[in-house]
Design a protein around this motif. Structure first.
Motif, PDB file in Angstrom:
ATOM      1  N   HIS A  11      34.594  27.666   9.259  1.00 25.11           N
ATOM      2  CA  HIS A  11      34.963  27.365  10.651  1.00 25.11           C
ATOM      3  C   HIS A  11      34.937  25.837  10.780  1.00 25.11           C
ATOM      4  O   HIS A  11      33.894  25.207  10.566  1.00 25.11           O
ATOM      5  N   ALA A  12      36.082  25.227  11.092  1.00 24.75           N
ATOM      6  CA  ALA A  12      36.165  23.766  11.180  1.00 24.75           C
ATOM      7  C   ALA A  12      35.756  23.314  12.577  1.00 24.75           C
ATOM      8  O   ALA A  12      36.184  23.907  13.578  1.00 24.75           O
ATOM      9  N   VAL A  13      34.924  22.279  12.652  1.00 18.48           N
ATOM     10  CA  VAL A  13      34.415  21.795  13.945  1.00 18.48           C
ATOM     11  C   VAL A  13      34.740  20.311  14.157  1.00 18.48           C
ATOM     12  O   VAL A  13      35.021  19.577  13.213  1.00 18.48           O
ATOM     13  N   SER A  14      34.622  19.906  15.431  1.00 22.69           N
ATOM     14  CA  SER A  14      35.133  18.596  15.859  1.00 22.69           C
ATOM     15  C   SER A  14      34.184  17.436  15.542  1.00 22.69           C
ATOM     16  O   SER A  14      33.833  16.647  16.422  1.00 22.69           O
ATOM     17  N   LEU A  15      33.773  17.354  14.304  1.00 21.06           N
ATOM     18  CA  LEU A  15      33.031  16.189  13.814  1.00 21.06           C
ATOM     19  C   LEU A  15      33.882  15.676  12.654  1.00 21.06           C
ATOM     20  O   LEU A  15      34.064  16.380  11.658  1.00 21.06           O
ATOM     21  N   PHE A  16      34.437  14.457  12.807  1.00 24.23           N
ATOM     22  CA  PHE A  16      35.500  14.038  11.897  1.00 24.23           C
ATOM     23  C   PHE A  16      35.133  12.784  11.107  1.00 24.23           C
ATOM     24  O   PHE A  16      34.544  11.852  11.640  1.00 24.23           O
ATOM     25  N   ASP A  17      35.570  12.759   9.843  1.00 22.78           N
ATOM     26  CA  ASP A  17      35.654  11.510   9.082  1.00 22.78           C
ATOM     27  C   ASP A  17      37.089  11.016   9.178  1.00 22.78           C
ATOM     28  O   ASP A  17      38.012  11.822   9.385  1.00 22.78           O
ATOM     29  N   GLU A  18      37.278   9.696   9.012  1.00 18.90           N
ATOM     30  CA  GLU A  18      38.634   9.139   8.928  1.00 18.90           C
ATOM     31  C   GLU A  18      38.795   8.456   7.584  1.00 18.90           C
ATOM     32  O   GLU A  18      37.947   7.650   7.183  1.00 18.90           O
ATOM     33  N   VAL A  19      39.866   8.786   6.909  1.00 13.81           N
ATOM     34  CA  VAL A  19      40.094   8.297   5.548  1.00 13.81           C
ATOM     35  C   VAL A  19      41.445   7.591   5.511  1.00 13.81           C
ATOM     36  O   VAL A  19      42.467   8.172   5.910  1.00 13.81           O
ATOM     37  N   THR A  20      41.439   6.330   5.045  1.00 10.87           N
ATOM     38  CA  THR A  20      42.680   5.546   4.974  1.00 10.87           C
ATOM     39  C   THR A  20      43.007   5.245   3.518  1.00 10.87           C
ATOM     40  O   THR A  20      42.133   4.834   2.755  1.00 10.87           O
ATOM     41  N   ALA A  21      44.259   5.467   3.140  1.00 13.21           N
ATOM     42  CA  ALA A  21      44.733   5.132   1.786  1.00 13.21           C
ATOM     43  C   ALA A  21      45.710   3.976   1.902  1.00 13.21           C
ATOM     44  O   ALA A  21      46.646   4.024   2.709  1.00 13.21           O
ATOM     45  N   GLU A  22      45.488   2.923   1.108  1.00  6.80           N
ATOM     46  CA  GLU A  22      46.369   1.742   1.116  1.00  6.80           C
ATOM     47  C   GLU A  22      46.713   1.361  -0.319  1.00  6.80           C
ATOM     48  O   GLU A  22      45.857   1.489  -1.208  1.00  6.80           O
ATOM     49  N   PRO A  23      47.922   0.839  -0.545  1.00  7.45           N
ATOM     50  CA  PRO A  23      48.274   0.379  -1.887  1.00  7.45           C
ATOM     51  C   PRO A  23      47.311  -0.727  -2.324  1.00  7.45           C
ATOM     52  O   PRO A  23      46.910  -1.554  -1.506  1.00  7.45           O
ATOM     53  N   ALA A  24      46.940  -0.724  -3.603  1.00  4.57           N
ATOM     54  CA  ALA A  24      46.029  -1.738  -4.143  1.00  4.57           C
ATOM     55  C   ALA A  24      46.324  -1.913  -5.628  1.00  4.57           C
ATOM     56  O   ALA A  24      46.975  -1.066  -6.233  1.00  4.57           O
TER      57      ALA A  24
END
Ligand code: C5P
Length: 336
Positions: A37-50
């Protein structure tokens, strides 16, 4: 023209409304039947060229997350690289073709506590898959991403899917649960400490082989005959409670076979669970392998009351109110 420099994905924590654990398999994993069951506590993940692959972690428990190649998000990136993407059917893996730097930098902004039973690391891996598929214009469909996710970790596929779903195998074989659009109100009590998932599974195996007399002597509550059945079963009571949308029924049907093992390793959680029930929660359980404790409330107002009382009771490090179900990993639209 908009130049895309990075792709940000928001990904939820998961609860297990049922976690039925069978015996260990030959590969060391355990047969499971679980209701995610997915709940509203979120991580944010950003992918950028490197120039080369790397990871930076900020926020809740960042210092406990490995930043080398054993970081689960970087393992997900490596798994995706092996897959031919859109227009790359020549066997050349994704992220290798085309101009621009060959590597990717992953930035993880954590709100999901680390080693807390909420699958935060798996969530970050799922988010990295979605972000890199977009950044590299990989064009993989959700079923294709789910296949890659299942290879990365047991809970990664569910973090892509979100909602409420039954997981089988080691948790990676998913079937979305058919249920009305009920919103459930949960309170999470974060513990002052951590539990290692492999150690909790190992403790359960030991409890199950210790024999009922020994367990009774230690006051452990063991939920099923030892050893666990070869194929643990889905709780039909929980599934019909979910179909009815009745939070009271759902609260009474929550179950977690890992709970006795988590309690044996972290006895203070007994007090936390008892406090939540005394304060009116409809149901309480340890989240996954713990040590976060989860409480279901009858409404948003009750959840607020419960959260305030729990933080006053001194039985946990901090609390959060969340709702579920929520969708899995989604791209955050760039700010124009
Ligand atoms: O798959 P993942 O890396 O998330 O699993 C972490 C650990 O949890 C595994 O290494 C294993 O010890 C344990 N586990 C298990 N059975 C499962 C899922 C996880 O024993 N079905």
């Amino acid at each position: 023209m908009t130049i895309v420099t990075g792709v940000t994905v928001r990904v939820p924590a998961k609860l297990n409304l049922q976690l039925a654990v069978g015996p260990p398999r030959a590969d060391g994993y355990h047969h499971l039947v679980t209701v995610f069951h997915a709940v509203s506590l979120f991580d944010e993940v950003t992918a950028e060229p490197a120039e080369r692959d790397g990871v930076t972690v900020t926020g809740e428990g960042a210092d406990r997350v490995p930043v080398g190649q054993d970081n689960l998000a970087l393992r997900a990136v490596a798994a995706l690289r092996g897959v031919p993407g859109k227009g790359q059917g020549t066997g050349q893996g994704m992220g290798r073709a085309g101009p621009g730097p060959a590597g990717v930098h992953i930035t993880i902004a954590k709100r999901i506590p680390v080693a807390a039973g909420l699958a935060g690391g798996s969530a970050d891996a799922a988010a990295a898959l979605v972000a890199c598929n977009d950044l590299w214009d990989g064009g993989l469909s959700q079923p294709q991403l789910l296949e890659v996710a299942a290879r990365v970790g047991s809970d990664v596929a569910f973090a892509l899917l979100g909602g409420t779903a039954v997981g089988r195998g080691r948790g990676e074989r998913l079937t979305p649960a058919l249920a009305p659009a009920t919103r459930y109100h949960w309170v999470l009590a974060f513990a002052d400490g951590h539990l290692s998932t492999p150690e909790v599974y190992a403790a359960l195996d030991r409890l199950r082989t210790a024999g009922p007399a020994n367990r009774a002597g230690r006051g452990e509550r063991v939920p099923r005959d030892q050893p666990g059945p070869a194929e643990p079963g889905l709780d039909t009571g929980l599934m019909s409670a979910l179909r009815s949308g009745d939070a009271g029924l759902v609260g009474r049907a929550l179950s977690n076979d890992l709970q006795p093992a988590a309690l044996s390793m972290f006895p203070a959680l007994r007090k936390t669970l008892a406090a939540g029930l005394e304060l009116g929660a409809l149901g309480a359980l340890v989240a996954g392998s713990g040590p976060t404790c989860v409480f279901l409330a009858a409404s948003a107002e009750r959840a607020l009351d419960l959260a305030v009382s729990m933080s006053g009771a001194g039985v946990c490090r901090s609390v959060a109110r969340v709702t579920g179900p929520v969708p899995g990993a989604v791209i955050v639209p760039p700010v124009k």
